[in-house]
Scaffold this motif. Structure first.
Motif, PDB file in Angstrom:
ATOM      1  N   GLY A 396      25.198  41.722  47.425  1.00 23.12           N
ATOM      2  CA  GLY A 396      26.385  40.944  47.746  1.00 23.12           C
ATOM      3  C   GLY A 396      27.593  41.847  47.862  1.00 23.12           C
ATOM      4  N   ALA A 397      28.720  41.380  47.326  1.00 26.51           N
ATOM      5  CA  ALA A 397      29.962  42.140  47.441  1.00 26.51           C
ATOM      6  C   ALA A 397      30.815  41.924  46.203  1.00 26.51           C
ATOM      7  CB  ALA A 397      30.730  41.718  48.691  1.00 26.51           C
ATOM      8  N   VAL A 398      31.756  42.832  45.998  1.00 26.87           N
ATOM      9  CA  VAL A 398      32.768  42.669  44.955  1.00 26.87           C
ATOM     10  C   VAL A 398      34.132  42.682  45.628  1.00 26.87           C
ATOM     11  CG1 VAL A 398      31.452  43.671  43.057  1.00 26.87           C
ATOM     12  CG2 VAL A 398      32.782  45.166  44.532  1.00 26.87           C
ATOM     13  N   ARG A 399      35.029  41.873  45.097  1.00 26.08           N
ATOM     14  CA  ARG A 399      36.402  41.876  45.588  1.00 26.08           C
ATOM     15  C   ARG A 399      37.309  42.354  44.464  1.00 26.08           C
ATOM     16  NH1 ARG A 399      33.976  38.029  48.868  1.00 26.08           N
ATOM     17  NH2 ARG A 399      34.080  36.275  47.417  1.00 26.08           N
ATOM     18  N   ILE A 400      38.111  43.359  44.796  1.00 21.78           N
ATOM     19  CA  ILE A 400      38.878  44.101  43.798  1.00 21.78           C
ATOM     20  C   ILE A 400      40.353  44.088  44.171  1.00 21.78           C
ATOM     21  CG2 ILE A 400      39.225  46.365  42.729  1.00 21.78           C
ATOM     22  CD1 ILE A 400      36.285  46.987  43.516  1.00 21.78           C
ATOM     23  N   LEU A 401      41.197  43.776  43.203  1.00 18.66           N
ATOM     24  CA  LEU A 401      42.635  43.896  43.394  1.00 18.66           C
ATOM     25  C   LEU A 401      43.050  45.285  42.930  1.00 18.66           C
ATOM     26  CD1 LEU A 401      45.329  42.587  44.185  1.00 18.66           C
ATOM     27  CD2 LEU A 401      45.566  41.860  41.799  1.00 18.66           C
ATOM     28  N   LEU A 402      43.472  46.115  43.883  1.00 16.84           N
ATOM     29  CA  LEU A 402      43.916  47.460  43.534  1.00 16.84           C
ATOM     30  C   LEU A 402      45.228  47.380  42.762  1.00 16.84           C
ATOM     31  CD1 LEU A 402      43.154  49.360  46.862  1.00 16.84           C
ATOM     32  CD2 LEU A 402      41.724  49.171  44.821  1.00 16.84           C
ATOM     33  N   GLN A 403      45.343  48.210  41.733  1.00 13.63           N
ATOM     34  CA  GLN A 403      46.506  48.130  40.838  1.00 13.63           C
ATOM     35  C   GLN A 403      46.939  49.523  40.406  1.00 13.63           C
ATOM     36  OE1 GLN A 403      45.173  45.792  37.523  1.00 13.63           O
ATOM     37  NE2 GLN A 403      44.848  43.954  38.716  1.00 13.63           N
ATOM     38  N   LYS A 404      47.200  50.383  41.337  1.00 14.53           N
ATOM     39  CA  LYS A 404      47.579  51.741  40.937  1.00 14.53           C
ATOM     40  C   LYS A 404      49.073  51.945  41.120  1.00 14.53           C
ATOM     41  CE  LYS A 404      46.157  55.557  39.161  1.00 14.53           C
ATOM     42  NZ  LYS A 404      45.591  55.558  37.814  1.00 14.53           N
TER      43      LYS A 404
END
Length: 404
Positions: A396-404
C-alpha cells in the motif's frame, strides 16, 4: 538603501541609522530557494528520459541533507561552483546521522559523514557536469503532505530507487502517528522512540545503557523529518474502479465508465465504487471482468498468492500427457507447486507467462477423478492499483506530513 545629499551619501550616527537593514525573507518555508550543488561522489543509479539527459543520483522522494564532509573535493560541506567560481553548499543523501562508507561513481570508496536532513527531493536530481552550464537547481520540500509506497521488506524497498518507507524492525511495523527519519540512503523508516523509552524504564538496565538510550533519543529527535498520518493498506484502494480499462464489448456499447446502472441503486449496492458488478470475475464473457491497464494499473509488480487452486482432473483409467491451464497469469517463476490429490509432483513443462502446465502421469487406477491443484504467486492480479504503489513487496502507501 542609503540616503544621499546630492552626490554624497548621508552618514549615520550611533543613534541615527540612515541605511537599510537585512533583507530577511528569502523565500517561502515549504520549499526554500537555496542554491545547492549536487554531491559529485554519488553513484549513478538510473537514467530517466522524462526528466533530462544523464544519470539520476538522488531519486524523487528520497530524503536529502547538506553535506558535512571534508573529503572527495568537498571542504566543510562546500565545493566550488564552476559557473560562479564561488563555493556553494553540497546536497547529498540523508543518512540518519550516521557515517556511511560507500563506493561512488568513480569506483572509489568515500565516507558520507553523519548529516541532518532538511527535506525531500521533489523530483529526480541528476548528476552535474563540470563546465556543463546546466543550471541544476534541486527543489527540496519540507512542509507538505506526501505519499510514498509502503514496502515492509528492506530488500524489496532497496530494489526500488525512488523514495519509499520500509520497516527497519519487522517486529515493529509502521503505524499511524509514528515519527519518521532517514535510513542510511534517504529512505524513510520509523523513529523508534519506544525501544529507548523501554530501556529508560527498565530498572535492571545499567547506567551505560540508559546514557546510550538518551543519546539515541537525542539523535532521533534531531533526525525526525515528519509524522505518518495514514498507513493505507487497502489493495486496491477505495475508488479503484475509476482506474480500470474498458473491455472491447464495453466500448462497442458506449458503456458507462463507472459501471453503475439504475438497477444498482438500492440499499445493498449504492453505486460507484460499490456497484454489484465490481466483484464479478466472469472470464469467459469478459463483460464485467475487472481489468487494469497492463503495466500501469493492474498490479503488474505485486506478487499475489494463490493456494491449492483446482486446475484440472485426471479421470479414472487415464494416463500419459495432460495439459492444464492456470488462469491467473503471469505466474511468478519458481513459485509454482503442483499436487495430484494432495501429493506434490514435478511438472514436465511449465510456461509461466501463459500458465500452461504439462504433466505426464501413470494410469489413474482409482474409481474417482484425481484432482490437480496448484499453489503459486502471480502478478497483474490486482486491477486498480495506483502506479505509485505497484512495486514488488508493496502493501500500500503511507502518507506523511513533513515537519522540518
Amino acid at each position: 538603501m542609503a540616503l544621499f545629499e546630492g552626490m554624497k551619501p548621508v552618514e549615520g550616527t550611533a543613534d541615527q541609522y540612515v541605511r537599510s537593514n537585512t533583507k530577511l525573507q528569502v523565500s517561502t518555508h515549504d520549499s526554500p530557494g537555496e542554491k545547492f550543488l549536487v554531491d559529485p561522489r554519488l553513484k549513478r543509479l538510473f537514467q530517466y528520459h522524462f526528466g533530462g539527459n544523464g544519470w539520476v543520483v538522488i531519486p524523487k522522494g528520497r530524503i536529502v541533507a547538506p553535506s558535512t564532509d571534508n573529503n572527495g573535493g568537498i571542504k566543510n560541506g562546500n565545493i566550488k561552483d564552476f559557473d560562479g567560481n564561488v563555493f556553494r553548499p553540497v546536497l547529498t543523501l540523508a543518512n540518519g546521522g550516521k557515517d556511511v562508507v560507500e563506493i561512488g561513481k568513480t569506483g572509489k570508496e568515500h565516507t558520507r559523514e553523519a548529516n541532518t536532513p532538511i527535506g525531500v527531493s521533489y523530483a529526480n536530481i541528476y548528476e552535474e557536469f563540470v563546465d556543463g552550464f546546466n543550471g541544476m537547481q534541486p527543489t527540496i520540500e519540507n512542509e507538505i503532505y506526501i505519499e510514498l509506497p509502503y514496502i515492509p521488506s528492506r530488500s524489496d524497498a532497496e530494489a526500488v530507487e525512488w523514495g519509499s518507507l520500509y520497516d527497519a524492525d519487522p517486529t515493529k511495523r509502521i503505524k499511524n502517528g509514528d515519527y519518521v527519519i532517514s535510513d542510511e540512503n534517504g529512505r524513510f523508516i520509523k523513529a523508534d522512540f519506544e525501544t529507548q523509552r523501554e530501556i529508560l524504564k527498565n530498572t535492571n538496565a545499567s547506567a551505560d545503557d540508559k546514557f546510550a538510550a538518551l543519546a539515541e533519543i537525542a539523535r532521533l529527535q534531531e533526525q525526525v523529518l515528519g509524522q505518518v498520518w495514514t498507513v493505507e493498506t487497502n489493495l486496491p484502494p477505495q475508488g479503484w474502479l475509476g482506474m480500470l480499462g474498458w473491455t472491447d464489448e464495453q466500448r462497442a456499447q458506449d458503456w458507462n465508465p463507472n459501471g453503475m446502472t439504475a438497477d444498482d441503486i438500492d440499499d445493498e449496492f449504492p453505486g460507484y465504487p460499490y456497484e454489484r458488478t465490481y466483484a464479478n470475475t466472469d472470464v469467459k464473457s469478459n463483460r464485467y471482468y475487472p481489468q487494469g491497464i497492463p503495466g500501469l494499473t493492474n498490479g503488474s509488480n505485486l506478487e499475489m498468492p494463490f493456494e491449492d487452486i483446482l486446475i484440472g482432473e485426471i479421470n479414472p483409467g487415464q494416463k500419459g500427457r495432460h495439459d492444464f491451464r492456470i488462469q491467473q497469469t503471469p505466474v511468478v517463476a519458481g513459485s509454482l507447486v503442483v499436487k495430484i490429490d494432495g501429493q506434490v509432483v514435478e511438472p514436465d513443462y511449465i510456461d509461466y507467462k501463459s500458465g500452461l502446465v504439462t504433466l505426464v502421469v501413470e494410469t489413474n487406477e482409482g474409481a474417482a477423478p484425481q484432482k490437480v491443484t496448484a499453489t503459486f504467486k502471480a502478478t497483474g492480479q490486482t486491477p486498480g492499483v495506483p502506479t505509485g504503489w505497484d512495486f514488488k513487496g508493496a502493501q500500500g502507501a503511507v502518507r506523511i506530513l513533513l515537519q522540518k
